[in-house]
Scaffold this motif. Structure first.
Motif, short mmCIF file in Angstrom:
data_model
loop_
_atom_site.label_atom_id
_atom_site.label_comp_id
_atom_site.label_asym_id
_atom_site.label_seq_id
_atom_site.Cartn_x
_atom_site.Cartn_y
_atom_site.Cartn_z
N LEU A 1 -70.45 -19.24 -20.40
CA LEU A 1 -71.58 -19.24 -19.45
C LEU A 1 -71.40 -20.32 -18.39
O LEU A 1 -71.65 -20.10 -17.20
N ILE A 2 -70.94 -21.48 -18.87
CA ILE A 2 -70.72 -22.57 -17.90
C ILE A 2 -69.65 -22.19 -16.90
O ILE A 2 -69.77 -22.45 -15.68
N VAL B 1 -68.81 -19.18 -15.97
CA VAL B 1 -69.35 -18.15 -15.06
C VAL B 1 -70.22 -18.79 -13.99
O VAL B 1 -70.14 -18.44 -12.81
N LEU B 2 -71.04 -19.72 -14.43
CA LEU B 2 -71.89 -20.41 -13.47
C LEU B 2 -71.06 -21.16 -12.44
O LEU B 2 -71.37 -21.17 -11.23
N LEU B 3 -70.00 -21.82 -12.91
CA LEU B 3 -69.14 -22.54 -11.98
C LEU B 3 -68.44 -21.59 -11.01
O LEU B 3 -68.30 -21.90 -9.82
N ILE C 1 -69.56 -18.65 -10.07
CA ILE C 1 -70.56 -18.14 -9.13
C ILE C 1 -70.87 -19.19 -8.06
O ILE C 1 -70.99 -18.88 -6.87
N LYS C 2 -71.00 -20.44 -8.53
CA LYS C 2 -71.29 -21.51 -7.57
C LYS C 2 -70.16 -21.67 -6.56
O LYS C 2 -70.40 -21.86 -5.36
N SER C 3 -68.92 -21.61 -7.02
CA SER C 3 -67.79 -21.77 -6.11
C SER C 3 -67.60 -20.57 -5.20
O SER C 3 -66.98 -20.69 -4.15
#
Length: 314
Positions: free
Chosen positions: A16-17, A19-21, A23-25
């Motif tokens: 999850l982390i 994926v979040l990273l 998405i953020k990038s």
């Protein structure tokens, strides 16, 4: 079992982390009046404009961030030679903006440095076409020519030069001293011209005053002569009227018996006076026989008076 669950939970958290990273990038917020150039595998892919944009992580990267705002760059001082071989030290300020971020990134290595150097070379070239006096008098024209020349050369770089302003033009000390001497001479010349103009105007004013005074004096003399002539004419008319009135009264008195006697007495008196005058001029006087008669004496007196009058007329 519990260990497996903990492992799975840990893996899910890590995933999850990640994926979040990712998405953020992949989400990019481009600020207003900026353009970001994206490369994919080292090759230009697209230009991202202001707002929300997406890229592919680890594949796409932001190669350059270009500001679309108007920028002001100080052009360093440099020496230039004018058309009349005068060395000047000139500096200025250049105002430009990026029209095409792609050309500004891939058309030139450093567009700020390039446009600054171009401004310097163009300024030297334009100053070489003008004489020293023109550089001070036609600074606006010089700025316009520099902007036009830079825009033609900077078009492949995607740069638009908006204006160029010369801050200082410093000639050599010898030229400054000559210019100061010239300005001093011009000020003295203008002062002398103004003084001579003042003297000339004063002389004109004095001449105009004398002229007006003469005109007024002539007008006054003319008026005085006219009034004097009118007075003399009126006096003559008054004398003539008085004489006419006297003659009229004498005529009226002559129509009376007493008037006739007065006339005879007056004629007799004048005849006697005439005889006395003749006696003074001649020792012989011929008189008629009836000289003792009054009428004869009057007639004789009238004849003598007429004779004397004809002699005086002759």
């Amino acid at each position: 079992m519990e260990l497996l669950l903990e492992t799975l939970l840990s893996f899910e958290v890590i995933l999850l982390i990640l994926v979040l990273l990712l998405i953020k990038s992949s989400i990019k917020f481009v600020p207003q009046n900026q353009a970001w150039l994206v490369e994919r595998f080292g090759k230009y892919q697209s230009t991202k404009e202001a707002g929300l944009n997406f890229i592919i992580p680890f594949i796409d990267r932001i190669a350059a961030e270009r500001s679309l705002k108007e920028q002001a760059v100080d052009v360093p001082s440099q020496s230039a030679i004018t058309k009349d071989n005068i060395s000047l030290v000139v500096d200025g300020v250049l105002y430009f903006r990026v029209l095409d971020p792609y050309k500004a990134t891939y058309g030139v290595d450093d567009y700020v440095f390039a446009v600054t150097q171009l401004a310097q070379t163009t300024m030297r070239s334009e100053l070489g076409k003008m004489e020293l006096d023109k550089t001070f008098e036609e600074r606006d024209l010089l700025n316009a020519n520099i902007v036009s020349s830079i825009n033609q050369a900077a078009e492949p770089w995607g740069i638009q030069v908006l204006r160029y302003e010369i801050k200082d033009i410093v000639p050599p000390n010898s030229v400054m001293e000559a210019m100061e001497a010239q300005m001093k001479a011009e000020r003295v010349k203008r002062a002398q011209i103004l003084e001579s103009e003042g003297d000339r105007q004063a002389a004109i004013n004095v001449a105009e005053g004398k002229k007006q005074a003469q005109v007024l004096a002539a007008e006054a003399d003319k008026t005085e002569q006219i009034l004097q002539a009118h007075g003399e004419a009126e006096a003559i008319l008054a004398v003539a009227d008085a004489q006419a009135e006297a003659l009229r009264k004498v005529g009226e008195a002559a129509n009376t018996e007493q008037g006739q006697k007065a006339i005879q007495l007056d004629l007799a008196t004048k005849a006697i006076e005439a005889k006395q005058a003749i006696a003074k001029e001649s020792s012989v006087v011929l008189l008629p026989d009836g000289g003792t008669d009054a009428s004869a004496l009057v007639a004789s007196s009238m004849s003598i008076i007429n004779s004397l009058n004809s002699k005086q007329q002759g």
